[in-house]
Design a protein around this motif. Sequence first.
Motif, short mmCIF file in Angstrom:
data_model
loop_
_atom_site.label_atom_id
_atom_site.label_comp_id
_atom_site.label_asym_id
_atom_site.label_seq_id
_atom_site.Cartn_x
_atom_site.Cartn_y
_atom_site.Cartn_z
N GLN A 131 0.83 -1.21 0.00
CA GLN A 131 0.00 0.00 0.00
C GLN A 131 0.86 1.25 0.00
O GLN A 131 0.48 2.26 -0.59
N PHE A 132 2.02 1.18 0.68
CA PHE A 132 2.88 2.36 0.74
C PHE A 132 3.44 2.69 -0.64
O PHE A 132 3.43 3.86 -1.06
N CYS A 133 3.90 1.67 -1.35
CA CYS A 133 4.42 1.90 -2.71
C CYS A 133 3.33 2.46 -3.61
O CYS A 133 3.58 3.39 -4.40
N GLN A 134 2.13 1.93 -3.49
CA GLN A 134 1.01 2.41 -4.31
C GLN A 134 0.62 3.83 -3.93
O GLN A 134 0.24 4.63 -4.79
N TRP A 135 0.71 4.13 -2.66
CA TRP A 135 0.37 5.48 -2.18
C TRP A 135 1.35 6.50 -2.75
O TRP A 135 0.96 7.60 -3.12
N VAL A 136 2.62 6.13 -2.84
CA VAL A 136 3.63 7.04 -3.37
C VAL A 136 3.49 7.20 -4.88
O VAL A 136 3.43 8.33 -5.40
N TYR A 137 3.44 6.10 -5.60
CA TYR A 137 3.49 6.16 -7.06
C TYR A 137 2.13 6.37 -7.73
O TYR A 137 2.07 6.86 -8.86
N GLU A 138 1.07 6.00 -7.07
CA GLU A 138 -0.30 6.21 -7.58
C GLU A 138 -0.49 5.61 -8.98
O GLU A 138 -1.17 6.19 -9.82
N GLN A 139 0.10 4.45 -9.21
CA GLN A 139 -0.10 3.72 -10.45
C GLN A 139 0.26 2.26 -10.22
O GLN A 139 0.98 1.94 -9.27
N ALA A 140 -0.24 1.39 -11.06
CA ALA A 140 0.06 -0.04 -10.92
C ALA A 140 1.49 -0.32 -11.36
O ALA A 140 1.99 0.30 -12.30
N PRO A 141 2.18 -1.25 -10.70
CA PRO A 141 3.53 -1.60 -11.15
C PRO A 141 3.49 -2.28 -12.51
O PRO A 141 2.55 -3.00 -12.83
N LYS A 142 4.52 -2.04 -13.29
CA LYS A 142 4.62 -2.66 -14.62
C LYS A 142 5.21 -4.07 -14.53
O LYS A 142 4.94 -4.91 -15.39
N SER A 143 6.02 -4.32 -13.52
CA SER A 143 6.57 -5.66 -13.33
C SER A 143 6.82 -5.90 -11.85
O SER A 143 7.06 -4.96 -11.08
N ILE A 144 6.75 -7.18 -11.46
CA ILE A 144 7.00 -7.60 -10.07
C ILE A 144 7.93 -8.81 -10.11
O ILE A 144 7.70 -9.74 -10.88
N ASN A 145 8.94 -8.78 -9.27
CA ASN A 145 9.86 -9.90 -9.15
C ASN A 145 10.02 -10.22 -7.67
O ASN A 145 10.57 -9.40 -6.92
N ALA A 146 9.52 -11.39 -7.24
CA ALA A 146 9.47 -11.70 -5.82
C ALA A 146 10.11 -13.05 -5.51
O ALA A 146 10.11 -13.96 -6.34
N ARG A 147 10.63 -13.16 -4.31
CA ARG A 147 11.10 -14.44 -3.80
C ARG A 147 10.77 -14.51 -2.31
O ARG A 147 10.53 -13.47 -1.68
N GLY A 148 10.76 -15.73 -1.77
CA GLY A 148 10.39 -15.84 -0.37
C GLY A 148 10.85 -17.14 0.25
O GLY A 148 11.35 -18.04 -0.43
N THR A 149 10.67 -17.23 1.57
CA THR A 149 10.98 -18.42 2.34
C THR A 149 9.69 -18.96 2.92
O THR A 149 8.97 -18.23 3.62
N LEU A 150 9.37 -20.23 2.64
CA LEU A 150 8.12 -20.83 3.08
C LEU A 150 8.36 -21.80 4.23
O LEU A 150 9.44 -22.38 4.36
N ASN A 151 7.35 -22.00 5.06
CA ASN A 151 7.42 -23.02 6.11
C ASN A 151 6.78 -24.32 5.62
O ASN A 151 6.37 -24.42 4.46
N GLU A 152 6.66 -25.29 6.50
CA GLU A 152 6.12 -26.60 6.10
C GLU A 152 4.64 -26.52 5.73
O GLU A 152 4.12 -27.41 5.05
N GLU A 153 3.96 -25.46 6.17
CA GLU A 153 2.55 -25.26 5.82
C GLU A 153 2.39 -24.68 4.41
O GLU A 153 1.30 -24.62 3.88
N GLY A 154 3.50 -24.20 3.86
CA GLY A 154 3.45 -23.60 2.54
C GLY A 154 3.06 -22.14 2.54
O GLY A 154 2.55 -21.62 1.53
N VAL A 155 3.28 -21.45 3.67
CA VAL A 155 3.06 -20.01 3.71
C VAL A 155 4.40 -19.32 3.96
O VAL A 155 5.34 -19.91 4.51
N ASP A 156 4.50 -18.08 3.53
CA ASP A 156 5.79 -17.38 3.56
C ASP A 156 6.10 -16.80 4.94
O ASP A 156 5.26 -16.16 5.56
N LEU A 157 7.33 -17.04 5.36
CA LEU A 157 7.84 -16.44 6.59
C LEU A 157 8.71 -15.24 6.28
O LEU A 157 9.00 -14.43 7.16
N GLU A 158 9.15 -15.14 5.03
CA GLU A 158 9.88 -13.97 4.55
C GLU A 158 9.53 -13.73 3.09
O GLU A 158 9.25 -14.67 2.34
#
Length: 333
Positions: free
Chosen positions: A184-211
């Motif tokens: 929300q903060f990024c959207q509040w600053v730029y006031e437009q949709a991102p053109k690209s997103i590149n994400a990575r994360g660390t998941l637990n055994e439940e399959g949800v992200d811890l980072e």
Amino acid sequence: MALKWGIASAGKISHDFVNAMGTLSEGIHHVVAVAARDLDRAEDFAKRFDIPKAYGSYKELAQDPDVEVVYVGTLNPQHLEVGLLMLEHGKHVLVEKPLCLNEKQAQQLITYAEQKKLFLMEAIWSRFFPSYQYVRNQIKNGMLGDITMVEADIGSEGLDKVARIAKKDLGGGTVVDLGVYLIQFCQWVYEQAPKSINARGTLNEEGVDLEMFAEMTYGDNKMAKIKSSGLTKLSRNARIVGTKGQITLLNFNGSTTIIDVDGTQKTWSLPQAQHYFNLSGSCGLRYEAEEVRKCIREGKMESNLVTHNESLLIARIEDEIRKQIGVKYPEDD
């Protein structure tokens, strides 16, 4: 005339919201009822805050004719169900962030609110702080020049042991619980949709992200870098960098202090409340309560600061980040 509130859930965030409203001028807001799935918890909550009525089901709260607007402070997977229930019974609704678990659910809730001609808002409390309004004016006045970078992080150690973060059936993961603030903060600053997103994360055994770490590009050399963590304590600061200077918001999701373009520190103090707060800075929830009252009394169905389209875009970005790092809820099917 006081706005008459019902509170759905007697948990920690509901406690903080009602406590924060108690710091506003008398006669503006009145909590008339609270509901929880455990009547004893609702009654304890009602006693603590001198609330006239306590219910052991959300349906009873929805059917209470005295309630004008309901604050939904339930766990994430219940936001859609409880939100729809309150709208069905003619109540305006403020839903704790994230609005829903995904964009599909958010669209369903928003469409129903619009059909019923009732106010609905995702409770992104950050945007109503005086610090945000000040920074917005600094941006509009050109004090930062052209903005080229937004950096923000939020994280706490030990959240991997907290059920609402660690359990998939509770809508866990840092993307929807903490990452919503970053997005929300990024959207509040730029006031437009991102053109690209590149994400990575660390998941637990439940399959949800811890980072989670994500880079988003907005065109014209504009970028954002965000990180959320349930394993490590992070700064909780956000930095907006422009061609003329930068501004840093300390504890950006509920910021009362900034470091301005000229390097000076500015602070907006919060008042003392009657009770303790579970979460730091939660007294600032008073600002979003005032926005809800203002909008409802003006006959609006959404706030200009957190519009329905904005909530849908935030949900869409959350969905894309989760997809890239491999987090899928049953509700996504």
